[in-house]
Design a protein around this motif. Structure first.
Motif, mmCIF file in Angstrom:
data_model
loop_
_atom_site.group_PDB
_atom_site.id
_atom_site.type_symbol
_atom_site.label_atom_id
_atom_site.label_comp_id
_atom_site.label_asym_id
_atom_site.label_seq_id
_atom_site.Cartn_x
_atom_site.Cartn_y
_atom_site.Cartn_z
ATOM 1 N N LYS A 163 -42.772 146.064 14.348
ATOM 2 C CA LYS A 163 -43.461 145.881 15.699
ATOM 3 C C LYS A 163 -44.844 146.288 15.812
ATOM 4 O O LYS A 163 -45.847 145.519 16.394
ATOM 5 C CB LYS A 163 -42.150 146.172 16.902
ATOM 6 N N ILE A 185 -45.001 142.472 25.629
ATOM 7 C CA ILE A 185 -43.737 142.079 25.166
ATOM 8 C C ILE A 185 -43.295 140.292 25.013
ATOM 9 O O ILE A 185 -42.593 140.171 24.205
ATOM 10 C CB ILE A 185 -43.542 142.306 26.895
ATOM 11 N N TRP A 189 -42.110 140.856 21.236
ATOM 12 C CA TRP A 189 -40.423 141.239 21.449
ATOM 13 C C TRP A 189 -39.873 139.700 21.792
ATOM 14 O O TRP A 189 -38.790 140.321 21.717
ATOM 15 C CB TRP A 189 -40.389 141.935 22.145
ATOM 16 N N GLY A 195 -35.803 144.995 27.177
ATOM 17 C CA GLY A 195 -36.597 146.291 27.162
ATOM 18 C C GLY A 195 -37.409 146.598 28.848
ATOM 19 O O GLY A 195 -37.714 145.230 29.096
ATOM 20 N N ASP A 197 -41.123 147.818 29.391
ATOM 21 C CA ASP A 197 -42.906 147.867 28.541
ATOM 22 C C ASP A 197 -43.165 148.922 28.716
ATOM 23 O O ASP A 197 -44.144 149.303 28.015
ATOM 24 C CB ASP A 197 -43.626 147.287 30.068
ATOM 25 N N ARG A 198 -42.559 150.526 28.998
ATOM 26 C CA ARG A 198 -42.571 151.147 28.046
ATOM 27 C C ARG A 198 -42.628 151.276 26.123
ATOM 28 O O ARG A 198 -42.920 151.969 25.646
ATOM 29 C CB ARG A 198 -41.865 151.916 29.173
ATOM 30 N N THR A 199 -42.046 150.158 26.555
ATOM 31 C CA THR A 199 -41.802 150.210 24.457
ATOM 32 C C THR A 199 -43.490 149.958 24.287
ATOM 33 O O THR A 199 -43.460 150.506 23.035
ATOM 34 C CB THR A 199 -40.367 148.691 24.800
ATOM 35 N N HIS A 203 -45.491 152.194 21.439
ATOM 36 C CA HIS A 203 -45.338 151.735 20.165
ATOM 37 C C HIS A 203 -47.551 152.132 19.789
ATOM 38 O O HIS A 203 -47.755 152.362 18.945
ATOM 39 C CB HIS A 203 -45.416 150.073 19.821
#
Length: 235
Positions: A163, A185, A189, A195, A197-199, A203
């Motif tokens: 990712k 996202i 993803w 999940g 958008d803090r993901t 990253h």
């Protein structure tokens, strides 16, 4: 549709979508002087029809157009095509610019404008889009190999988690284009990702840490309230 050909030997097709005939005439004059082929549309619907007929390499799009406005046209281009977009508008408020970048524009020029400045921006965007090849992206000494999923440069070979690699590749494919968190996202993803958008933020932080020693090649910038973009350093 991507710019795969060598732009130094091909005729670049530019779409100018604006309901003001004087603006279209002004841009046609200056763009044709530079050797570009110009296609004109007086509203968003005409622009959409032109996109279906012609191979367009860059679009200059006015926001306030009848039938289909510039935001809607920009969203359509970003969804169905792959070429740079410059939004041309009388609106100079931050919220309008934020919306423009949110729908996928690559650049934003406010009226009144200097034709020469617009030409500089067009040339810069075409150069950036030409940087993307089918398998490799090179940013100075850093090479991102999308076949082997390896990154070369500075005497090292770096393997990233998938990712992170896909996120870096996406940003590097379109230098200086701002991507919203929602866009990233969806692109990295998938639309069914459950999940938040803090993901993306996590990253991005990891990528910045990994490439801190390559800051002379590129940097990943935060566009406040919108998302992120990758900037190539001048050398």
């Amino acid at each position: 549709m991507t710019i795969k050909e060598d732009i130094s030997v091909m005729v670049i097709h530019i779409l100018v979508a604006d309901d003001d005939s004087h603006i279209r005439e002004l841009l046609r004059y200056h763009l044709q002087l530079e050797g570009y082929a110009v296609f004109e549309a007086a509203d968003g619907e005409e622009a959409s029809a032109c996109l279906e007929r012609e191979q367009i390499h860059l679009a200059v799009v006015d926001i306030m157009m009848p039938n289909k406005n510039g935001y809607q046209l920009c969203e359509e281009i970003r969804r169905d095509y792959d070429f740079p977009v410059i939004l041309l508008t009388a609106k100079d408020q931050l919220i309008d610019k934020e919306r423009g970048f949110a729908v996928g524009t690559d650049d934003y020029v406010t009226k009144p404008f200097e034709p020469k400045e617009l030409l500089f921006r067009i040339k810069a965007l075409l150069r950036r889009y030409q940087m993307v090849s089918a398998d490799k992206i090179q940013i100075h000494d850093t090479v991102i190999d999308r076949k082997s999923y390896e990154i070369y440069g500075h005497g090292k070979v770096l393997m990233l988690p998938m990712k992170e690699f896909e996120l870096l590749s996406q940003l590097a494919s379109y230098p200086d284009r701002t991507f919203t968190r929602d866009e990233l996202i969806r692109l990295i993803w998938g639309s069914d990702f459950d999940g938040d958008d803090r993901t993306v933020d996590v990253h991005i932080k990891r990528l910045r840490e990994r490439f801190a020693d390559r800051s002379e090649d590129f940097t990943i910038r935060t566009v406040r309230g919108v998302g992120y973009k990758l900037e190539v350093k001048a050398k």
